[in-house]
Design a protein around this motif. Sequence first.
Motif, PDB file in Angstrom:
ATOM      1  N   UNK A  45       0.838  -1.199   0.000  1.00  0.00           N
ATOM      2  CA  UNK A  45       0.000   0.000   0.000  1.00  0.00           C
ATOM      3  C   UNK A  45       0.872   1.248   0.000  1.00  0.00           C
ATOM      4  N   UNK A  46       0.250   2.339  -0.407  1.00  0.00           N
ATOM      5  CA  UNK A  46       0.890   3.642  -0.361  1.00  0.00           C
ATOM      6  C   UNK A  46      -0.118   4.650   0.156  1.00  0.00           C
ATOM      7  N   UNK A  61       3.222   8.396   2.975  1.00  0.00           N
ATOM      8  CA  UNK A  61       3.998   7.195   3.274  1.00  0.00           C
ATOM      9  C   UNK A  61       4.505   6.554   1.994  1.00  0.00           C
ATOM     10  N   UNK A  62       5.668   5.885   2.060  1.00  0.00           N
ATOM     11  CA  UNK A  62       6.220   5.204   0.881  1.00  0.00           C
ATOM     12  C   UNK A  62       5.514   3.873   0.635  1.00  0.00           C
ATOM     13  N   UNK A  86      11.203   7.973  -2.335  1.00  0.00           N
ATOM     14  CA  UNK A  86      10.342   8.986  -1.723  1.00  0.00           C
ATOM     15  C   UNK A  86       9.653   9.801  -2.805  1.00  0.00           C
ATOM     16  N   UNK A  87       8.627  10.522  -2.402  1.00  0.00           N
ATOM     17  CA  UNK A  87       7.865  11.349  -3.328  1.00  0.00           C
ATOM     18  C   UNK A  87       6.390  11.050  -3.198  1.00  0.00           C
ATOM     19  N   UNK A  99       5.302  10.883  -8.352  1.00  0.00           N
ATOM     20  CA  UNK A  99       5.364  12.280  -8.802  1.00  0.00           C
ATOM     21  C   UNK A  99       4.806  12.438 -10.214  1.00  0.00           C
ATOM     22  N   UNK A 100       3.645  11.816 -10.440  1.00  0.00           N
ATOM     23  CA  UNK A 100       2.876  11.930 -11.687  1.00  0.00           C
ATOM     24  C   UNK A 100       3.558  11.263 -12.887  1.00  0.00           C
TER      25      UNK A 100
END
Length: 219
Positions: free
Chosen positions: A87-88, A93-94, A113-114, A133-134
């Motif tokens: 899960x994210x 959370x990563x 991360x991101x 990040x898209x």
Amino acid sequence: DAHACWIRRDQQSFLVNPGSLPQAEEIPLGLSSASGRYQWSVERIPDHDTRLQQLDRQTGLTAVLGNYPESAPLELASDPSNDRLVWSSPGIAPLSCWEPDSQSFYLLKPGLTGYIAQPVFSPDGKDLAFVLDQQVYNLRDGSTHPISGPRSNSYHYRQQPSWSPDGKRIFYVDAHYDIEDDTMKESYQWNVSTPDGSQRRSLLTGSAVASVKVGPTLD
């Protein structure tokens, strides 16, 4: 399974275990594990933490796997090859992983991360596509492969990865937004890529235009 089951009677759900009386209990909505033994769900209650929960259908026991801020987004993916949950929580959370049989919790990709969202396993459970990040990436054998290529600007989004049934292709949506002369323009492409990102092409293209009212900038 052979040890426990759910039955529905008089508008109530009952968990039935061998040798014991049926207990009334609501079946939570969520994902099932590969074996069907575990059910994972997200509980949201106003003015309380968002909770990630697990139901063991064999024993009837429930457990809280994690607490997150109220209204925090949680996106779950169940490994189709074994009992494993990933899960994210985008922006919070990563990529986290839980294996209930061994009671193991770990980060799927330490150091990653991101804004991580929309994890989805390949049909064989060996790869995990996700949005960072898209942009769309694929995690394979511990390595992260860029699937969608670089973005042209901040209004360019790659999202909604999904797999072909044979696991040889990743599909995703390429969306671009722009506002010019009070008109918002949207263009979309449905793209496909190999799991390592070495080959990609566009399948479908569409567009939409909407009139918008652009107000003054507030300092």
